[in-house]
Write a protein that holds these residues in place. Structure first.
Motif, mmCIF file in Angstrom:
data_model
loop_
_atom_site.group_PDB
_atom_site.id
_atom_site.type_symbol
_atom_site.label_atom_id
_atom_site.label_comp_id
_atom_site.label_asym_id
_atom_site.label_seq_id
_atom_site.Cartn_x
_atom_site.Cartn_y
_atom_site.Cartn_z
ATOM 1 N N UNK A 276 -10.562 2.305 -15.579
ATOM 2 C CA UNK A 276 -10.376 1.782 -14.211
ATOM 3 C C UNK A 276 -9.051 2.297 -13.669
ATOM 4 N N UNK A 277 -9.082 2.825 -12.448
ATOM 5 C CA UNK A 277 -7.836 3.137 -11.736
ATOM 6 C C UNK A 277 -7.693 2.099 -10.622
ATOM 7 N N UNK A 278 -6.454 1.783 -10.213
ATOM 8 C CA UNK A 278 -6.281 0.755 -9.181
ATOM 9 C C UNK A 278 -6.951 1.152 -7.869
ATOM 10 N N UNK A 279 -7.438 0.150 -7.138
ATOM 11 C CA UNK A 279 -7.975 0.418 -5.794
ATOM 12 C C UNK A 279 -6.818 0.913 -4.924
ATOM 13 N N UNK A 280 -7.005 1.988 -4.155
ATOM 14 C CA UNK A 280 -5.899 2.556 -3.366
ATOM 15 C C UNK A 280 -5.609 1.725 -2.116
ATOM 16 N N UNK A 281 -5.137 0.516 -2.352
ATOM 17 C CA UNK A 281 -4.914 -0.470 -1.294
ATOM 18 C C UNK A 281 -3.454 -0.399 -0.851
ATOM 19 N N UNK A 282 -3.229 0.111 0.351
ATOM 20 C CA UNK A 282 -1.845 0.275 0.824
ATOM 21 C C UNK A 282 -1.346 -0.968 1.548
ATOM 22 N N UNK A 283 -2.180 -2.000 1.624
ATOM 23 C CA UNK A 283 -1.724 -3.246 2.255
ATOM 24 C C UNK A 283 -1.210 -4.235 1.215
ATOM 25 N N UNK A 284 -1.999 -4.419 0.144
ATOM 26 C CA UNK A 284 -1.618 -5.444 -0.827
ATOM 27 C C UNK A 284 -1.389 -4.875 -2.234
ATOM 28 N N UNK A 285 -1.784 -3.627 -2.448
ATOM 29 C CA UNK A 285 -1.722 -3.049 -3.793
ATOM 30 C C UNK A 285 -0.318 -2.660 -4.207
ATOM 31 N N UNK A 286 -0.189 -2.102 -5.419
ATOM 32 C CA UNK A 286 1.142 -1.778 -5.949
ATOM 33 C C UNK A 286 1.874 -0.657 -5.198
ATOM 34 N N UNK A 287 1.137 0.302 -4.618
ATOM 35 C CA UNK A 287 1.797 1.408 -3.905
ATOM 36 C C UNK A 287 1.515 1.287 -2.408
ATOM 37 N N UNK A 288 2.572 1.248 -1.589
ATOM 38 C CA UNK A 288 2.352 1.006 -0.157
ATOM 39 C C UNK A 288 3.042 1.989 0.765
ATOM 40 N N UNK A 289 4.032 2.712 0.277
ATOM 41 C CA UNK A 289 4.840 3.558 1.167
ATOM 42 C C UNK A 289 4.163 4.874 1.511
ATOM 43 N N UNK A 290 4.957 5.808 1.998
ATOM 44 C CA UNK A 290 4.416 7.092 2.439
ATOM 45 C C UNK A 290 3.891 7.919 1.262
ATOM 46 N N UNK A 291 4.360 7.622 0.060
ATOM 47 C CA UNK A 291 3.869 8.388 -1.096
ATOM 48 C C UNK A 291 2.724 7.654 -1.822
ATOM 49 N N UNK A 292 2.121 6.656 -1.135
ATOM 50 C CA UNK A 292 1.086 5.844 -1.802
ATOM 51 C C UNK A 292 -0.094 6.696 -2.265
ATOM 52 N N UNK A 293 -0.526 7.659 -1.429
ATOM 53 C CA UNK A 293 -1.696 8.470 -1.794
ATOM 54 C C UNK A 293 -1.418 9.197 -3.113
ATOM 55 N N UNK A 294 -0.226 9.786 -3.188
ATOM 56 C CA UNK A 294 0.173 10.530 -4.380
ATOM 57 C C UNK A 294 0.224 9.623 -5.604
ATOM 58 N N UNK A 295 0.811 8.432 -5.396
ATOM 59 C CA UNK A 295 0.989 7.537 -6.555
ATOM 60 C C UNK A 295 -0.348 6.964 -7.038
ATOM 61 N N UNK A 296 -1.247 6.667 -6.080
ATOM 62 C CA UNK A 296 -2.568 6.189 -6.515
ATOM 63 C C UNK A 296 -3.348 7.316 -7.196
ATOM 64 N N UNK A 297 -3.142 8.548 -6.702
ATOM 65 C CA UNK A 297 -3.824 9.687 -7.351
ATOM 66 C C UNK A 297 -3.247 9.895 -8.754
ATOM 67 N N UNK A 298 -1.942 9.661 -8.920
ATOM 68 C CA UNK A 298 -1.340 9.740 -10.259
ATOM 69 C C UNK A 298 -1.978 8.704 -11.198
ATOM 70 N N UNK A 299 -2.297 7.540 -10.645
ATOM 71 C CA UNK A 299 -2.963 6.507 -11.459
ATOM 72 C C UNK A 299 -4.330 6.995 -11.941
#
Ligand code: PMP
Length: 429
Positions: free
Chosen positions: A166-189
């Motif tokens: 399981x990778x985290x849901x790419x939720x930029x509102x409530x999830x762990x990564x929210x800033x401008x680099x959120x896409x990158x960090x969720x992709x790293x996950x």
């Protein structure tokens, strides 16, 4: 003999499986008929339906009804006979998809489509492992419950199986990564989950995701995320599948498919729900390369999959989408509705986030905008209050606090106004 709602409920409880739920428990909607974006109860009450995404071009659309009736009266059989609707529909469907997605399999539901996606990926990669996003739901079979965190981590679930990551849901509102680099960090996950592999350490064979995540709370991945995640998965030797069961067929407005929002082309696309406007139909479209790997001598036969009546329904849906220019309509009505919610958010602190595309929207209700604590009770109350006014909406997300809007596409600006005014009134009280 007319059956009262109370009688019908009691009879249902006696002989229909108790694991089926019912909307508005205790006060269910006893439906008589549907037309367009409206449902009508047996007592004549009209309901504005914002929850039936299956009735894509409108409940009981006359064009779909007559196509199904005409074909049923003529011939209904299986794919071992030769008939036009199957080939016509395969041509029509693949013409709506980018290359190299040009081979169709027809099934009877979203679950059957995803089940087949598992088999295709396994045949092509010879790996059993699957990577999914957190809170995902992909279907009701044993194998699909095993790849649906929404189910295996939910009530009655048995937890994660060792072949599933399981990778985290790419939720930029409530999830762990929210800033401008959120896409990158969720992709790293995603990359990290891929490296974990299956129980034996073997890399996974399939990464499957919805282009906008339904059960995770109408979560729209940040721009760039899906492209990076797909790249990681492919680099690890996995194939990638887009589950378009909820968002496909023009619901997002600007595009026919959710994956197109992200500028990616999956290896496998699975379809269901709206594809037949309520007539049971599902489809998997993949590449000829993957289809060749699956063509290993074991026949894929599906008694009802691809039957002429289902294909006639599918063809009629595509005709109506084009003729009624529903995509353009969705873009306009969505803008009107989203602007209306943005205005409501200036008045009501409980509206924490408005997200989604087209007529697949989520309104995230919070007790406090700073903590974005889910306003679960309020959301439940609101759904009940709206039902009393003939407006059907439901909740979604792990906190059950996201109002989920996915009405039949004929939904109009005046329907949107009716909904917005009712929500405004209910939130004032
Ligand atoms: N995938 C997704 C994203 C779904 O939402 C669903 C149904 N809710 C399914 C698959 C399974 O579809 P079905 O119920 O038609 O088997």
């Amino acid at each position: 003999m007319t059956t009262t709602t109370a009688d019908l409920l009691a009879r249902r409880a006696a002989h229909v499986a108790p694991s089926l739920s019912i909307h508005y428990q205790g006060n269910p909607i006893h439906v008589a008929r549907g037309a367009g974006q409206y449902l009508y109860g047996v007592d004549g009450t009209r309901y504005l339906d914002c929850i039936n995404n299956v009735a894509l071009v409108g409940h009981s659309h006359p064009r779909v009804v007559s196509a199904v009736a005409r074909q049923m009266a003529q011939i209904n059989t299986n794919t071992r006979f030769l008939y036009e609707p199957l080939v016509d529909y395969a041509e029509a469907l693949t013409s709506l998809l980018p290359a190299p997605l040009d081979v169709c399999y027809f099934v009877n539901s979203g679950s059957e489509a995803n089940e087949l996606a598992l088999r295709l990926a396994r045949a092509h990669t010879r790996r059993r492992g699957v990577l999914v996003l957190d809170h995902a739901y992909h279907g009701n079979t044993t194998s699909l419950v095993d790849i649906s965190p929404y189910k295996f981590n939910g009530p009655g679930g048995e937890g994660r199986q060792s072949h599933v990551q399981i990778a985290p849901a790419p939720d930029t509102y409530r999830g762990p990564h929210r800033g401008t680099d959120a896409a990158q960090r969720y992709a790293d996950d995603v990359q990290a989950a891929l490296l974990r592999g299956d129980a034996t350490g073997k890399p996974v064979g399939l990464f499957i995701a919805e282009p906008i995540l339904g059960c995770a709370g109408q979560v729209e991945p940040p721009p760039g995320y899906l492209a990076a995640a797909f790249n990681h998965a492919r680099a690890a030797g996995a194939v990638v599948a887009a589950d378009e069961v909820q968002v496909g067929f023009g619901r997002v407005g600007t595009h026919m498919w959710g994956f197109e929002l992200h500028g990616v082309t999956p290896d496998i696309v699975t379809m269901g729900k709206p594809i037949g406007n309520g007539f049971p139909l599902g489809a998997v479209v993949t590449t000829s390369e993957i289809a060749a790997s699956f063509n290993n001598g074991m026949e894929y036969f599906n008694t009802f999959g691809g039957n002429p009546v289902a294909c006639a329904a599918g063809l009629a849906v595509l005709d109506v989408l084009a003729e009624e220019r529903l995509a353009e309509h969705v873009v306009a009505v969505s803008e009107h509705l989203v602007n209306g919610f943005r205005h409501l958010a200036t008045k009501h602190e409980v509206i924490g986030d408005i997200r989604g595309r087209g007529l697949f929207l989520g309104v995230d209700l919070v007790t406090n905008r700073d903590s974005s604590e889910p306003a679960t009770e309020l959301a439940t109350h609101l759904v009940g209050a709206l039902r009393e006014q003939g407006l059907l909406v439901s909740t979604e997300g792990p906190g059950h606090n996201v109002l989920k809007l996915k009405p039949p596409l004929p939904f109009t600006e005046s329907d949107a106004d009716e909904l917005l005014e009712a929500i405004d009134r209910a939130l004032v009280q």
